[in-house]
Design an enzyme around this catalytic site. Sequence first.
Site, PDB file in Angstrom:
ATOM      1  N   TYR A 176      43.993  29.949  44.155  1.00 37.28           N
ATOM      2  CA  TYR A 176      45.057  30.829  44.652  1.00 37.28           C
ATOM      3  C   TYR A 176      45.280  30.639  46.157  1.00 37.28           C
ATOM      4  O   TYR A 176      46.423  30.430  46.597  1.00 37.28           O
ATOM      5  CB  TYR A 176      44.721  32.292  44.348  1.00 37.28           C
ATOM      6  CG  TYR A 176      45.765  33.229  44.918  1.00 37.28           C
ATOM      7  CD1 TYR A 176      47.037  33.303  44.352  1.00 37.28           C
ATOM      8  CD2 TYR A 176      45.504  33.996  46.049  1.00 37.28           C
ATOM      9  CE1 TYR A 176      48.012  34.122  44.886  1.00 37.28           C
ATOM     10  CE2 TYR A 176      46.479  34.829  46.593  1.00 37.28           C
ATOM     11  CZ  TYR A 176      47.729  34.884  46.011  1.00 37.28           C
ATOM     12  OH  TYR A 176      48.704  35.685  46.553  1.00 37.28           O
ATOM     13  N   LYS A 180      48.601  29.163  48.295  1.00 31.60           N
ATOM     14  CA  LYS A 180      49.369  29.917  49.294  1.00 31.60           C
ATOM     15  C   LYS A 180      49.396  29.157  50.632  1.00 31.60           C
ATOM     16  O   LYS A 180      50.385  29.222  51.367  1.00 31.60           O
ATOM     17  CB  LYS A 180      48.777  31.318  49.461  1.00 31.60           C
ATOM     18  CG  LYS A 180      48.991  32.200  48.251  1.00 31.60           C
ATOM     19  CD  LYS A 180      50.432  32.676  48.134  1.00 31.60           C
ATOM     20  CE  LYS A 180      51.128  32.310  46.880  1.00 31.60           C
ATOM     21  NZ  LYS A 180      52.511  32.770  46.783  1.00 31.60           N
TER      22      LYS A 180
HETATM   23  N1  LIG Z   1      50.887  41.732  45.900  1.00 31.03           N
HETATM   24  C1  LIG Z   1      50.352  41.267  47.006  1.00 31.03           C
HETATM   25  O1  LIG Z   1      49.674  41.993  47.738  1.00 31.03           O
HETATM   26  C2  LIG Z   1      50.575  39.840  47.424  1.00 31.03           C
HETATM   27  C3  LIG Z   1      49.947  39.378  48.575  1.00 31.03           C
HETATM   28  C4  LIG Z   1      50.195  38.097  49.032  1.00 31.03           C
HETATM   29  C5  LIG Z   1      51.060  37.276  48.318  1.00 31.03           C
HETATM   30  N2  LIG Z   1      51.630  37.728  47.181  1.00 31.03           N
HETATM   31  C6  LIG Z   1      52.526  36.813  46.470  1.00 31.03           C
HETATM   32  O2  LIG Z   1      53.712  37.462  46.100  1.00 31.03           O
HETATM   33  C7  LIG Z   1      54.247  36.888  44.917  1.00 31.03           C
HETATM   34  C8  LIG Z   1      54.506  37.974  43.896  1.00 31.03           C
HETATM   35  O3  LIG Z   1      53.303  38.704  43.709  1.00 31.03           O
HETATM   36  P1  LIG Z   1      53.264  40.106  42.967  1.00 31.03           P
HETATM   37  O4  LIG Z   1      52.211  40.912  43.627  1.00 31.03           O
HETATM   38  O5  LIG Z   1      54.616  40.635  42.811  1.00 31.03           O
HETATM   39  O6  LIG Z   1      52.688  39.643  41.545  1.00 31.03           O
HETATM   40  P2  LIG Z   1      53.017  40.182  40.083  1.00 31.03           P
HETATM   41  O7  LIG Z   1      53.311  41.624  40.105  1.00 31.03           O
HETATM   42  O8  LIG Z   1      51.891  39.688  39.229  1.00 31.03           O
HETATM   43  O9  LIG Z   1      54.362  39.405  39.688  1.00 31.03           O
HETATM   44  C9  LIG Z   1      54.333  38.023  39.571  1.00 31.03           C
HETATM   45  C10 LIG Z   1      55.648  37.554  39.011  1.00 31.03           C
HETATM   46  O10 LIG Z   1      55.571  36.124  38.882  1.00 31.03           O
HETATM   47  C11 LIG Z   1      55.900  35.802  37.538  1.00 31.03           C
HETATM   48  N3  LIG Z   1      55.285  34.554  37.090  1.00 31.03           N
HETATM   49  C12 LIG Z   1      53.993  34.258  36.933  1.00 31.03           C
HETATM   50  N4  LIG Z   1      53.867  33.020  36.438  1.00 31.03           N
HETATM   51  C13 LIG Z   1      55.117  32.522  36.290  1.00 31.03           C
HETATM   52  C14 LIG Z   1      55.659  31.314  35.820  1.00 31.03           C
HETATM   53  N5  LIG Z   1      54.889  30.316  35.372  1.00 31.03           N
HETATM   54  N6  LIG Z   1      57.006  31.142  35.830  1.00 31.03           N
HETATM   55  C15 LIG Z   1      57.810  32.138  36.255  1.00 31.03           C
HETATM   56  N7  LIG Z   1      57.369  33.321  36.688  1.00 31.03           N
HETATM   57  C16 LIG Z   1      56.025  33.511  36.696  1.00 31.03           C
HETATM   58  C17 LIG Z   1      55.455  36.975  36.717  1.00 31.03           C
HETATM   59  O11 LIG Z   1      56.110  36.941  35.475  1.00 31.03           O
HETATM   60  P3  LIG Z   1      55.501  37.578  34.132  1.00 31.03           P
HETATM   61  O12 LIG Z   1      56.081  38.961  34.087  1.00 31.03           O
HETATM   62  O13 LIG Z   1      56.011  36.684  33.060  1.00 31.03           O
HETATM   63  O14 LIG Z   1      54.018  37.562  34.261  1.00 31.03           O
HETATM   64  C18 LIG Z   1      55.915  38.102  37.616  1.00 31.03           C
HETATM   65  O15 LIG Z   1      57.289  38.355  37.461  1.00 31.03           O
HETATM   66  C19 LIG Z   1      53.215  35.852  44.451  1.00 31.03           C
HETATM   67  O16 LIG Z   1      53.625  34.592  44.899  1.00 31.03           O
HETATM   68  C20 LIG Z   1      51.941  36.290  45.173  1.00 31.03           C
HETATM   69  O17 LIG Z   1      51.078  35.214  45.421  1.00 31.03           O
HETATM   70  C21 LIG Z   1      51.405  38.993  46.702  1.00 31.03           C
END
Ligand SMILES: NC(=O)c1ccc[n+]([C@@H]2O[C@H](COP(=O)([O-])OP(=O)(O)OC[C@H]3O[C@@H](n4cnc5c(N)ncnc54)[C@H](OP(=O)(O)O)[C@@H]3O)[C@@H](O)[C@H]2O)c1
Length: 315
Positions: A176, A180
């Site tokens: 992961y 990033k």
């Molecule tokens: N939350 C945080 O604190 C945080 C911190 C740093 C970075 N980020 C980054 O922010 C982004 C979104 O994170 P989040 O917290 O919103 O995560 P999340 O709630 O788990 O949502 C992830 C999204 O990505 C989709 N996804 C996963 N695999 C995929 C694929 N193969 N093709 C298309 N869509 C896919 C998921 O779809 P499904 O519904 O099908 O699973 C979901 O819509 C990510 O890149 C993560 O690394 C988040």
Amino acid sequence: MTRAEWNPRELSDLTGRTYVVTGATKGLGFFSCDQLARAGAHVILTGRHPNRLVTARAALVHRVPDASVETLLLDTSKLGSVRAAAATLRARGALDGLLLNAGVVHPPRARETVDGNELVLATNVLGHFALAGELLQPLAAGRGRMVWVGSISTSLWKYDPVDPQLVTGYTPWRAYVQSKIAATALGFEADRRLRATGVPVRSLTAHPGYSMGGRTIGIRGVNEPSRKKRFLANLQAPVTQSKEDGAWSLVRALTDPEAESGDFWGPDRVTRGLPRRAKAAAVTRDPAIAERIWNLCEEATGVRWPFAKAARAAR
Ligand SMILES: NC(=O)c1ccc[n+]([C@@H]2O[C@H](COP(=O)([O-])OP(=O)(O)OC[C@H]3O[C@@H](n4cnc5c(N)ncnc54)[C@H](OP(=O)(O)O)[C@@H]3O)[C@@H](O)[C@H]2O)c1
């Protein structure tokens, strides 16, 4: 609206603009779409499951009744799916913005994709590299921008991704964080290459701090945390925020007219807060590392960004 006055709850009118968001079925992707739609933009929600897309679209329209929204199947871990979605999007014409948000944080047991790539790298990086390259011309036609999504984890674990596919030393967390680092480095490298070739597209990176579903409004089919999850998330309230607030940095990078190519945006209190310019980890800013990652992406995806064509098309 100047930088100091930026109010993420009250965006400028985005009527007439079109944005594509990957991973829009929940989390930051969903709330980014919500905020864009509220400001009047046309939003294309993309996701890997048809049913989840239908649910997310219905939830968005319920929250924003006059939303202009459509859906498109796009699995970022599968290069065939990326190419198909990109072909559909290219046929539509100019784009204003592309949010490269989809991400897998907790990988499933299967580590390899149908294309033979490590799953986290494929989902978070390779699919987005291919998609952004495939959409460079519509983005140039719209004088638009792409936003890559980084993470503060890249400042805590400064892995140099010398083995991006993690042939040796695999752990889900390393996969992961490396993904990033790669995504952020690509955001900066894309900026350098777009400037050098005169393509009128901005490449920015944003991170959402620490944004938790357990601190986010419940929405059926989109965000349904258990009571335990809510309880544990609330214990961390001083250093966390909701996914709605986490989307602010992403949306600002995507829409603020004063946000510049090569910028890195994040919450003002690092893990939470209002969106402001931030400083990315040194490993992500090293052009030699970024060039190596770029070359790996070209090789793994077979996609070469059409810089010359995009520059010509935009003239
Ligand atoms: N939350 C945080 O604190 C945080 C911190 C740093 C970075 N980020 C980054 O922010 C982004 C979104 O994170 P989040 O917290 O919103 O995560 P999340 O709630 O788990 O949502 C992830 C999204 O990505 C989709 N996804 C996963 N695999 C995929 C694929 N193969 N093709 C298309 N869509 C896919 C998921 O779809 P499904 O519904 O099908 O699973 C979901 O819509 C990510 O890149 C993560 O690394 C988040």
